[in-house]
Design a protein around this motif. Structure first.
Motif, PDB file in Angstrom:
ATOM      1  N   ARG A  22      -6.429  -9.740   4.216  1.00  0.00           N
ATOM      2  CA  ARG A  22      -6.012  -8.335   4.237  1.00  0.00           C
ATOM      3  C   ARG A  22      -7.256  -7.506   3.959  1.00  0.00           C
ATOM      4  O   ARG A  22      -7.868  -7.618   2.896  1.00  0.00           O
ATOM      5  CB  ARG A  22      -4.929  -8.097   3.195  1.00  0.00           C
ATOM      6  CG  ARG A  22      -4.355  -6.691   3.208  1.00  0.00           C
ATOM      7  CD  ARG A  22      -2.980  -6.654   2.563  1.00  0.00           C
ATOM      8  NE  ARG A  22      -1.954  -7.212   3.452  1.00  0.00           N
ATOM      9  CZ  ARG A  22      -0.667  -7.322   3.142  1.00  0.00           C
ATOM     10  NH1 ARG A  22      -0.239  -6.927   1.954  1.00  0.00           N
ATOM     11  NH2 ARG A  22       0.191  -7.821   4.005  1.00  0.00           N
ATOM     12  N   LEU A  23      -7.622  -6.679   4.915  1.00  0.00           N
ATOM     13  CA  LEU A  23      -8.887  -5.963   4.866  1.00  0.00           C
ATOM     14  C   LEU A  23      -8.671  -4.462   4.762  1.00  0.00           C
ATOM     15  O   LEU A  23      -7.694  -3.919   5.276  1.00  0.00           O
ATOM     16  CB  LEU A  23      -9.715  -6.254   6.123  1.00  0.00           C
ATOM     17  CG  LEU A  23     -10.041  -7.719   6.413  1.00  0.00           C
ATOM     18  CD1 LEU A  23     -10.819  -7.825   7.726  1.00  0.00           C
ATOM     19  CD2 LEU A  23     -10.833  -8.340   5.272  1.00  0.00           C
ATOM     20  N   TYR A  38     -11.464   8.057   7.463  1.00  0.00           N
ATOM     21  CA  TYR A  38     -10.130   7.484   7.300  1.00  0.00           C
ATOM     22  C   TYR A  38     -10.267   6.019   6.900  1.00  0.00           C
ATOM     23  O   TYR A  38     -11.332   5.411   7.016  1.00  0.00           O
ATOM     24  CB  TYR A  38      -9.289   7.625   8.576  1.00  0.00           C
ATOM     25  CG  TYR A  38      -9.682   6.724   9.723  1.00  0.00           C
ATOM     26  CD1 TYR A  38      -9.130   5.447   9.859  1.00  0.00           C
ATOM     27  CD2 TYR A  38     -10.604   7.141  10.683  1.00  0.00           C
ATOM     28  CE1 TYR A  38      -9.480   4.614  10.911  1.00  0.00           C
ATOM     29  CE2 TYR A  38     -10.971   6.317  11.728  1.00  0.00           C
ATOM     30  CZ  TYR A  38     -10.400   5.057  11.847  1.00  0.00           C
ATOM     31  OH  TYR A  38     -10.763   4.224  12.879  1.00  0.00           O
ATOM     32  N   TYR A  39      -9.148   5.450   6.428  1.00  0.00           N
ATOM     33  CA  TYR A  39      -9.123   4.056   5.998  1.00  0.00           C
ATOM     34  C   TYR A  39      -7.983   3.331   6.714  1.00  0.00           C
ATOM     35  O   TYR A  39      -6.945   3.921   7.010  1.00  0.00           O
ATOM     36  CB  TYR A  39      -8.932   3.969   4.482  1.00  0.00           C
ATOM     37  CG  TYR A  39     -10.084   4.564   3.714  1.00  0.00           C
ATOM     38  CD1 TYR A  39     -11.201   3.811   3.395  1.00  0.00           C
ATOM     39  CD2 TYR A  39     -10.068   5.910   3.340  1.00  0.00           C
ATOM     40  CE1 TYR A  39     -12.263   4.367   2.699  1.00  0.00           C
ATOM     41  CE2 TYR A  39     -11.120   6.477   2.653  1.00  0.00           C
ATOM     42  CZ  TYR A  39     -12.223   5.695   2.335  1.00  0.00           C
ATOM     43  OH  TYR A  39     -13.284   6.252   1.666  1.00  0.00           O
ATOM     44  N   HIS A  40      -8.213   2.045   6.957  1.00  0.00           N
ATOM     45  CA  HIS A  40      -7.206   1.216   7.611  1.00  0.00           C
ATOM     46  C   HIS A  40      -7.067  -0.081   6.813  1.00  0.00           C
ATOM     47  O   HIS A  40      -8.000  -0.891   6.751  1.00  0.00           O
ATOM     48  CB  HIS A  40      -7.632   0.894   9.056  1.00  0.00           C
ATOM     49  CG  HIS A  40      -6.611   0.112   9.816  1.00  0.00           C
ATOM     50  ND1 HIS A  40      -6.933  -0.728  10.870  1.00  0.00           N
ATOM     51  CD2 HIS A  40      -5.240   0.038   9.688  1.00  0.00           C
ATOM     52  CE1 HIS A  40      -5.836  -1.279  11.345  1.00  0.00           C
ATOM     53  NE2 HIS A  40      -4.799  -0.833  10.647  1.00  0.00           N
ATOM     54  N   LEU A  41      -5.926  -0.263   6.174  1.00  0.00           N
ATOM     55  CA  LEU A  41      -5.599  -1.486   5.437  1.00  0.00           C
ATOM     56  C   LEU A  41      -4.730  -2.337   6.335  1.00  0.00           C
ATOM     57  O   LEU A  41      -3.659  -1.909   6.765  1.00  0.00           O
ATOM     58  CB  LEU A  41      -4.858  -1.130   4.145  1.00  0.00           C
ATOM     59  CG  LEU A  41      -4.419  -2.300   3.262  1.00  0.00           C
ATOM     60  CD1 LEU A  41      -5.612  -3.061   2.713  1.00  0.00           C
ATOM     61  CD2 LEU A  41      -3.525  -1.798   2.117  1.00  0.00           C
ATOM     62  N   HIS A  42      -5.189  -3.557   6.631  1.00  0.00           N
ATOM     63  CA  HIS A  42      -4.468  -4.347   7.637  1.00  0.00           C
ATOM     64  C   HIS A  42      -4.696  -5.838   7.448  1.00  0.00           C
ATOM     65  O   HIS A  42      -5.673  -6.281   6.841  1.00  0.00           O
ATOM     66  CB  HIS A  42      -4.936  -3.946   9.039  1.00  0.00           C
ATOM     67  CG  HIS A  42      -6.395  -4.231   9.291  1.00  0.00           C
ATOM     68  ND1 HIS A  42      -6.831  -5.321   9.994  1.00  0.00           N
ATOM     69  CD2 HIS A  42      -7.504  -3.549   8.908  1.00  0.00           C
ATOM     70  CE1 HIS A  42      -8.161  -5.306  10.040  1.00  0.00           C
ATOM     71  NE2 HIS A  42      -8.585  -4.250   9.388  1.00  0.00           N
ATOM     72  N   ASP A  43      -3.765  -6.605   8.002  1.00  0.00           N
ATOM     73  CA  ASP A  43      -3.923  -8.055   8.089  1.00  0.00           C
ATOM     74  C   ASP A  43      -4.693  -8.381   9.360  1.00  0.00           C
ATOM     75  O   ASP A  43      -4.553  -7.702  10.383  1.00  0.00           O
ATOM     76  CB  ASP A  43      -2.553  -8.729   8.102  1.00  0.00           C
ATOM     77  CG  ASP A  43      -1.816  -8.541   6.786  1.00  0.00           C
ATOM     78  OD1 ASP A  43      -2.443  -8.724   5.735  1.00  0.00           O
ATOM     79  OD2 ASP A  43      -0.627  -8.194   6.816  1.00  0.00           O
ATOM     80  N   SER A  78      -0.247  -2.758   8.538  1.00  0.00           N
ATOM     81  CA  SER A  78      -1.235  -1.888   9.168  1.00  0.00           C
ATOM     82  C   SER A  78      -1.008  -0.468   8.656  1.00  0.00           C
ATOM     83  O   SER A  78      -0.069   0.203   9.078  1.00  0.00           O
ATOM     84  CB  SER A  78      -1.113  -1.930  10.696  1.00  0.00           C
ATOM     85  OG  SER A  78      -2.055  -1.082  11.312  1.00  0.00           O
ATOM     86  N   VAL A  79      -1.843  -0.029   7.703  1.00  0.00           N
ATOM     87  CA  VAL A  79      -1.686   1.275   7.064  1.00  0.00           C
ATOM     88  C   VAL A  79      -2.921   2.129   7.323  1.00  0.00           C
ATOM     89  O   VAL A  79      -4.049   1.677   7.105  1.00  0.00           O
ATOM     90  CB  VAL A  79      -1.487   1.148   5.546  1.00  0.00           C
ATOM     91  CG1 VAL A  79      -1.270   2.525   4.911  1.00  0.00           C
ATOM     92  CG2 VAL A  79      -0.331   0.236   5.221  1.00  0.00           C
ATOM     93  N   TYR A  80      -2.691   3.353   7.771  1.00  0.00           N
ATOM     94  CA  TYR A  80      -3.777   4.299   8.005  1.00  0.00           C
ATOM     95  C   TYR A  80      -3.668   5.447   7.008  1.00  0.00           C
ATOM     96  O   TYR A  80      -2.581   5.954   6.733  1.00  0.00           O
ATOM     97  CB  TYR A  80      -3.701   4.864   9.424  1.00  0.00           C
ATOM     98  CG  TYR A  80      -4.049   3.870  10.502  1.00  0.00           C
ATOM     99  CD1 TYR A  80      -5.361   3.728  10.956  1.00  0.00           C
ATOM    100  CD2 TYR A  80      -3.056   3.068  11.069  1.00  0.00           C
ATOM    101  CE1 TYR A  80      -5.680   2.825  11.953  1.00  0.00           C
ATOM    102  CE2 TYR A  80      -3.375   2.152  12.069  1.00  0.00           C
ATOM    103  CZ  TYR A  80      -4.683   2.038  12.502  1.00  0.00           C
ATOM    104  OH  TYR A  80      -5.003   1.135  13.490  1.00  0.00           O
TER     105      TYR A  80
END
Length: 307
Positions: A22-23, A38-43, A78-80
């Motif tokens: 998870r990055l 912006y940031y993107h938290l995702h698998d 997947s979060v932006y």
């Protein structure tokens, strides 16, 4: 028997999806002629339903909390999150920049996030009703407006935000005797300040509860029910019974509004004895509630987009 147990464990490992990591990635996107962070938290090994996150008020760097919020969220994720203009990396929110204060308006947060949905390459490629909008606190007041105005929005989830104008919420706290709203402040103090804000809506020198008058003139008197009345996507709202920033009466007003409209897909979750961040004396509910959104979205698909 032991051999059968090993075979069963091996079979479950082979059939259970494996996600490498998870990055949290950082990027920039052009909005209104400016490069915005912006940031993107995702698998890494799967693409989930995109979530547009809108966080609370102030100029703190909220990106450092993203992984904590979604720690229990089941893959794929997947979060932006679009950073507010003028927020410095690592900022603790104690001192805001001039750029931040100049842009700190509800209308700007709405329009910036709408532009982000239409500008960030992955989100831009998404079709109607394919993105979930999740708002915390102030972001929970902004999120319904974003969901209403973007055809990409298919779900709306809010935490620590309800269905009453903020001006009314502060008076509720004062009438209930909640500090500091009732002491050292008072109902009369708030009413006098409201009149002053209405008389000077663009003032950037006067402060009220940590924000400029200009900020408050865009937030304080907005009635969220006017927006909720127009939404026809699945909606879930969570609040703590002992919320110290948004009176629980605001959440119950939203609940009552939709109780009178049973054809709408709405759910209200009230956590007993919990705070603004859904933390109760015996349990912190925030991560579990956020994790539950994956199943809630699966069980509540949005209706087809209007043509």
């Amino acid at each position: 028997m032991f051999r059968h147990l090993l075979l069963a464990i091996a079979a479950s490992i082979l059939t259970f999806p494996v996600f490498a990591a998870r990055l949290l990635d950082e990027g920039t996107v052009g909005i209104n002629g400016q490069q915005r962070r912006y940031y993107h938290l995702h698998d890494t090994e799967a693409v989930g339903t995109p979530i547009l996150l809108l966080h609370g008020s102030g100029c703190r760097d909220y990106s450092v909390r993203m992984q904590f919020y979604f720690e229990r969220y089941p893959a794929p994720l997947s979060v932006y999150y679009l950073d507010k203009p003028g927020v410095q990396k690592g900022a603790d929110g104690e001192s805001c920049t001039t750029e931040y204060d100049a842009a700190d308006l509800m209308e700007n947060r709405v329009s910036d996030n709408l532009a982000f949905l239409d500008s960030q390459p992955d989100l831009r490629a998404r079709g109607p009703r394919s993105v979930a909008v999740l708002g915390f606190s102030e972001g929970g007041a902004v999120a319904p407006l974003v969901a209403l105005r973007s055809p990409k929005a298919g779900w709306l989830a809010t935490i620590g935000a309800g269905g009453l104008p903020q001006s009314q919420v502060l008076l509720i706290f004062a009438d209930r005797g909640v500090e500091p709203y009732a002491k050292p402040f008072s109902r009369d103090y708030f009413l006098q300040t409201y009149a002053d804000i209405k008389a000077h809506p663009d003032d950037v020198d006067k402060d009220f509860f940590g924000h400029k008058y200009r900020y408050w003139s865009s937030h304080l008197f907005y009635d969220p029910l006017t927006t909720y009345a127009q939404l026809n996507i699945p909606i879930i709202n969570a609040m703590g019974e002992k919320d110290e920033s948004e009176a629980i009466e605001a959440g119950r007003a939203l609940r009552d509004f939709f109780t009178q409209r049973p054809q709408r897909n709405f759910r209200f979750v009230e956590f007993p004895n919990a705070s603004h961040g859904l933390k109760a004396p015996d349990k912190d509910h925030l991560q579990d509630f956020i994790a539950s959104l994956a199943e809630w979205m699966k069980a509540n698909p949005p209706p087809p987009a209007p043509r």
